[in-house]
Scaffold this active site. Structure first.
Site, PDB file in Angstrom:
ATOM      1  N   ASP A 260      34.272  35.432  39.866  1.00 51.98           N
ATOM      2  CA  ASP A 260      35.198  35.981  40.853  1.00 51.98           C
ATOM      3  C   ASP A 260      34.593  36.025  42.249  1.00 51.98           C
ATOM      4  O   ASP A 260      35.300  35.866  43.247  1.00 51.98           O
ATOM      5  CB  ASP A 260      35.635  37.386  40.440  1.00 51.98           C
ATOM      6  CG  ASP A 260      36.704  37.359  39.365  1.00 51.98           C
ATOM      7  OD1 ASP A 260      36.729  36.385  38.592  1.00 51.98           O
ATOM      8  OD2 ASP A 260      37.508  38.295  39.291  1.00 51.98           O
TER       9      ASP A 260
ATOM     10  N   CYS B  97      31.235  38.540  32.143  1.00 54.33           N
ATOM     11  CA  CYS B  97      31.838  38.794  33.450  1.00 54.33           C
ATOM     12  C   CYS B  97      33.335  39.082  33.393  1.00 54.33           C
ATOM     13  O   CYS B  97      33.924  39.161  32.328  1.00 54.33           O
ATOM     14  CB  CYS B  97      31.495  37.664  34.409  1.00 54.33           C
ATOM     15  SG  CYS B  97      29.762  37.752  34.925  1.00 54.33           S
ATOM     16  N   ASP B  98      33.937  39.170  34.586  1.00 51.32           N
ATOM     17  CA  ASP B  98      35.195  39.877  34.810  1.00 51.32           C
ATOM     18  C   ASP B  98      36.323  39.569  33.837  1.00 51.32           C
ATOM     19  O   ASP B  98      36.947  40.471  33.296  1.00 51.32           O
ATOM     20  CB  ASP B  98      35.678  39.611  36.231  1.00 51.32           C
ATOM     21  CG  ASP B  98      34.776  40.256  37.268  1.00 51.32           C
ATOM     22  OD1 ASP B  98      33.585  40.433  36.976  1.00 51.32           O
ATOM     23  OD2 ASP B  98      35.254  40.565  38.365  1.00 51.32           O
ATOM     24  N   LYS B  99      36.671  38.306  33.645  1.00 49.11           N
ATOM     25  CA  LYS B  99      37.832  37.983  32.806  1.00 49.11           C
ATOM     26  C   LYS B  99      37.437  37.545  31.406  1.00 49.11           C
ATOM     27  O   LYS B  99      38.300  37.391  30.544  1.00 49.11           O
ATOM     28  CB  LYS B  99      38.669  36.868  33.463  1.00 49.11           C
ATOM     29  CG  LYS B  99      39.103  37.174  34.887  1.00 49.11           C
ATOM     30  CD  LYS B  99      39.791  38.521  34.988  1.00 49.11           C
ATOM     31  CE  LYS B  99      40.037  38.918  36.430  1.00 49.11           C
ATOM     32  NZ  LYS B  99      38.820  39.112  37.226  1.00 49.11           N
TER      33      LYS B  99
ATOM     34  N   CYS C 120      27.161  41.483  38.056  1.00 46.34           N
ATOM     35  CA  CYS C 120      26.791  42.181  39.295  1.00 46.34           C
ATOM     36  C   CYS C 120      26.480  43.652  39.036  1.00 46.34           C
ATOM     37  O   CYS C 120      27.148  44.320  38.250  1.00 46.34           O
ATOM     38  CB  CYS C 120      27.883  42.023  40.335  1.00 46.34           C
ATOM     39  SG  CYS C 120      28.071  40.314  40.905  1.00 46.34           S
TER      40      CYS C 120
ATOM     41  N   GLU D 215      42.162  39.195  43.936  1.00 47.33           N
ATOM     42  CA  GLU D 215      41.408  40.379  44.323  1.00 47.33           C
ATOM     43  C   GLU D 215      41.311  40.449  45.846  1.00 47.33           C
ATOM     44  O   GLU D 215      41.235  39.427  46.519  1.00 47.33           O
ATOM     45  CB  GLU D 215      39.998  40.346  43.719  1.00 47.33           C
ATOM     46  CG  GLU D 215      39.992  40.605  42.233  1.00 47.33           C
ATOM     47  CD  GLU D 215      38.587  40.704  41.667  1.00 47.33           C
ATOM     48  OE1 GLU D 215      37.629  40.331  42.375  1.00 47.33           O
ATOM     49  OE2 GLU D 215      38.445  41.152  40.517  1.00 47.33           O
TER      50      GLU D 215
ATOM     51  N   SER E  87      38.661  44.013  43.579  1.00 48.19           N
ATOM     52  CA  SER E  87      37.397  43.827  42.889  1.00 48.19           C
ATOM     53  C   SER E  87      36.853  45.181  42.477  1.00 48.19           C
ATOM     54  O   SER E  87      37.137  46.197  43.112  1.00 48.19           O
ATOM     55  CB  SER E  87      36.404  43.132  43.827  1.00 48.19           C
ATOM     56  OG  SER E  87      35.082  43.299  43.376  1.00 48.19           O
TER      57      SER E  87
END
Length: 612
Positions: A81, A122-124, A193, A489, A515
């Site tokens: 992202d 990570c995010d997704k 992150c 985002e 985010s």
């Protein structure tokens, strides 16, 4: 007892061809009597949170084989992202969640796998795999790649992360040398992150859902202790297979573990730790796959009674995920919530009979066992690295200060209400969400003047061009799941507001999302979205908007008659951006938009359209 699903392709004379192909993958005669366990990895060299996963699927696979199973690995896609941010690449981020969920379903069902280990980060990727595992409802264990170490620089008195680099880059008073120093220091190692952003929030929530092992969300990616999580995941999934297929124990299935009570526990944790607003989107989507009745109203109710017990970047520069681990990890937060009577401790997990038993074993305030305390002393090395398990540094002591430390008890909570809130009003009839943990107390109630932007790109240009003034409510619309498409985002707009000194003087409202690195009065997920006829599409420049977080409301201060007239006009005109956008929307994104629901439904596919 249920038969192994894999017998469909491994048993009987008519499956000779399939067995021939299985043999070509390395299977032997004795393997056809064992469970075939899919290892869904997500290695890619595009994403720092996944760059170190290449060999970890095979690490799990070998442990599965030692424990008596057959392991077959495959990879899913993974979008970064941060790299996709600020350009049309972000249109693909949320839709990739559905692609990941579908690809896991496709691989597992096409090959009749008996169980699943999900290696995410990570995010997704974690949400996509979570949706797939609940859809499939076969034994599953999650193990993540782990968080990145926080960055350090001589120019800063605290840990750094990606958001610091973004903010300083937009600060015109910062020298090129200072910007470069932050850029080189913000992301020093592999891993997700380092703050309580979306990736780490989701990996922590899998612990609360009962689908991953203690430490999954908090041991840094570089630490040698994380290796044991991968090995334990391999052993655990074989045991879950045995219990389900040989003993008929359905309590080990993900839908049995991730029950309504477990989803409430996960959301309670999320609110208590000030997690990303994206987690709301993903938990709503996962609950639908689990066929659990869990919606925004349930989240709203929890947000009013759960205090904030943990504060981590981006909500404070003082702490990062590595500090949460030092304070006892997610189990420590769960322990404080349990003692406050805010947690259902009778739910099951993949590693313990009940969550209560897990807390008793792993909570550093309850168990003084040296091995447990040593486990939570695993810390960062401060050495740039892209290798998993590359260091074994430990803190000299734990952070057990529940009055002023990273994790607080109920009596010393950062705030009596938690870090996330759901707002309702005439501008968001189906709700919108705000990360209250990142909002300054002085603007919890805010009345401002609407400044309309029909896209994120236009908003960025306007903010950097000084079009936004103190007291404005920046409205970014037609950026929802359908209208974007892809629900981008808005980290750059919020970062730029912060760099312009407007972080405590402005609000931002969007039908897009934020985010996990976002802070400030940033309200997202406005539902219905503009493209679906939501009232956010009726706001005009100069309108007054009243945001009242304590009372959970957000309203456009325009009469009902005026709103009705505007709606009639917009119906005639069509629900599209007033200003043309230079945005190329591919066939793949158009297909996503065609079925996408608004954020209050988790931005999942509209199944009613499929049934038609």
């Amino acid at each position: 007892m249920p038969d192994y699903r894999s017998k469909t392709s491994t048993f009987g004379r008519n499956m000779a061809g399939a067995r021939a192909l299985w043999r070509a993958t390395g299977m032997k005669d004795e393997d056809f009597k064992k469970p075939i366990i899919a290892v869904a990895n997500s290695f890619t060299q595009f994403v720092p949170g996944h760059v170190h996963l290449k060999d970890l699927g095979q690490l799990v696979a070998r442990e599965i084989e030692k424990a008596g199973g057959v392991a077959k690995e495959f990879d899913t896609i993974a979008v970064d992202d941060g790299i996709a941010m600020g350009h049309d690449g972000m249109l693909y981020s949320l839709p990739s969640r559905e692609i990941i969920a579908d690809s896991v379903e496709y691989m597992v069902n096409a090959h009749c796998a008996d169980a699943l280990v999900c290696i995410s980060n990570c995010d997704k990727i974690t949400p996509g795999m979570l949706m797939a595992s609940l859809r499939l409802n076969i034994p599953v264990v999650f193990v993540s790649g782990g968080p990145m170490e926080a960055g350090k620089t001589k120019l800063s008195q605290h840990g750094l992360d990606l958001v610091d680099a973004m903010v300083i880059a937009a600060d015109s008073s910062a020298s090129d040398e200072k910007v470069e120093a932050y850029e080189r220091s913000a992301c020093p190692t592999c891993g997700s992150c380092s703050g309580m952003f979306t990736a780490n929030s989701m990996n922590c929530l899998t612990e609360a859902l009962g689908l991953s092992l203690p430490g999954n969300g908090t041991i840094v990616a570089t630490h040698a202790d994380r290796r044991e999580l991968f090995l334990q995941a391999g052993r655990t999934i074989v045991d879950l297979c045995r219990r389900y297929y040989q003993e008929g124990d359905e309590s080990v299935l993900p839908r049995a573990i991730a029950s309504r009570a477990a989803f409430e526990n996960a959301m309670t944790l999320d609110i208590a730790m000030g997690g990303s607003t994206n987690t709301i989107l993903h938990l709503l989507a996962a609950a639908q796959e689990a066929e659990v009745d869990f919606d925004l109203h349930a989240i709203d109710a929890l947000s009013r009674q759960v205090p904030q017990l943990c504060k981590v970047a981006p909500n404070t520069p003082k702490y990062h995920i590595e500090d949460v681990h030092r304070a006892g990890g997610i189990v420590a937060i769960l322990g404080e919530l349990a003692r406050a009577g805010l947690l259902n401790t009778e739910v099951a997990t993949v590693h313990s009979k009940t969550l209560g038993e897990a807390i008793e074993k792993w909570d550093v305030r309850v168990n003084r066992d040296q091995a447990v305390h040593t486990f939570f002393k695993a810390g960062p090395a401060g050495i740039p690295s892209q290798e998993a398990f590359s260091q074994s540094e430990r803190w000299d002591s734990l952070d057990l200060d529940r009055a002023e430390g990273c994790i607080r008890d109920l009596e010393h909570a950062f705030s009596t209400e938690g870090g996330l809130a759901v707002l309702y009003g005439n501008i968001a009839l189906d709700g919108c969400v705000v990360k209250t943990a990142g909002v300054d107390e002085s603007i919890l109630v805010f009345e401002g003047t609407a400044k309309i932007f029909e896209s994120q790109d236009a908003a960025v240009k306007g903010i950097l061009g000084d079009e936004v003034k103190p007291g404005d409510v920046v409205v970014i619309r037609y950026e929802g799941p359908k209208g974007g498409p892809g629900m981008q985002e808005m980290l750059y707009p919020t970062s730029y507001l912060k760099s312009k000194g407007l972080g405590k003087q402005c609000a931002l409202l969007t039908d897009g999302r934020f985010s996990g690195g976002t802070s400030g009065l940033s309200i997202g997920h406005a539902s219905p979205e503009a493209a679906a006829g939501g009232a956010i599409g009726l706001v005009e420049d100069g309108d007054k908007i009243l945001i009242d977080i304590p009372n959970r409301s957000i309203n456009l201060l325009v009469s009902d008659e005026e709103l009705k007239a505007r709606r009639l006009h917009q119906d005639h005109k069509g629900w599209k951006p007033a200003a043309p956008r230079a945005r190329k929307v591919s066939t793949a994104l158009k297909a996503y938009a065609l079925l996408a629901t608004s954020a209050d439904k988790g931005a999942v596919r509209n199944k009613a359209l499929l049934d038609e």
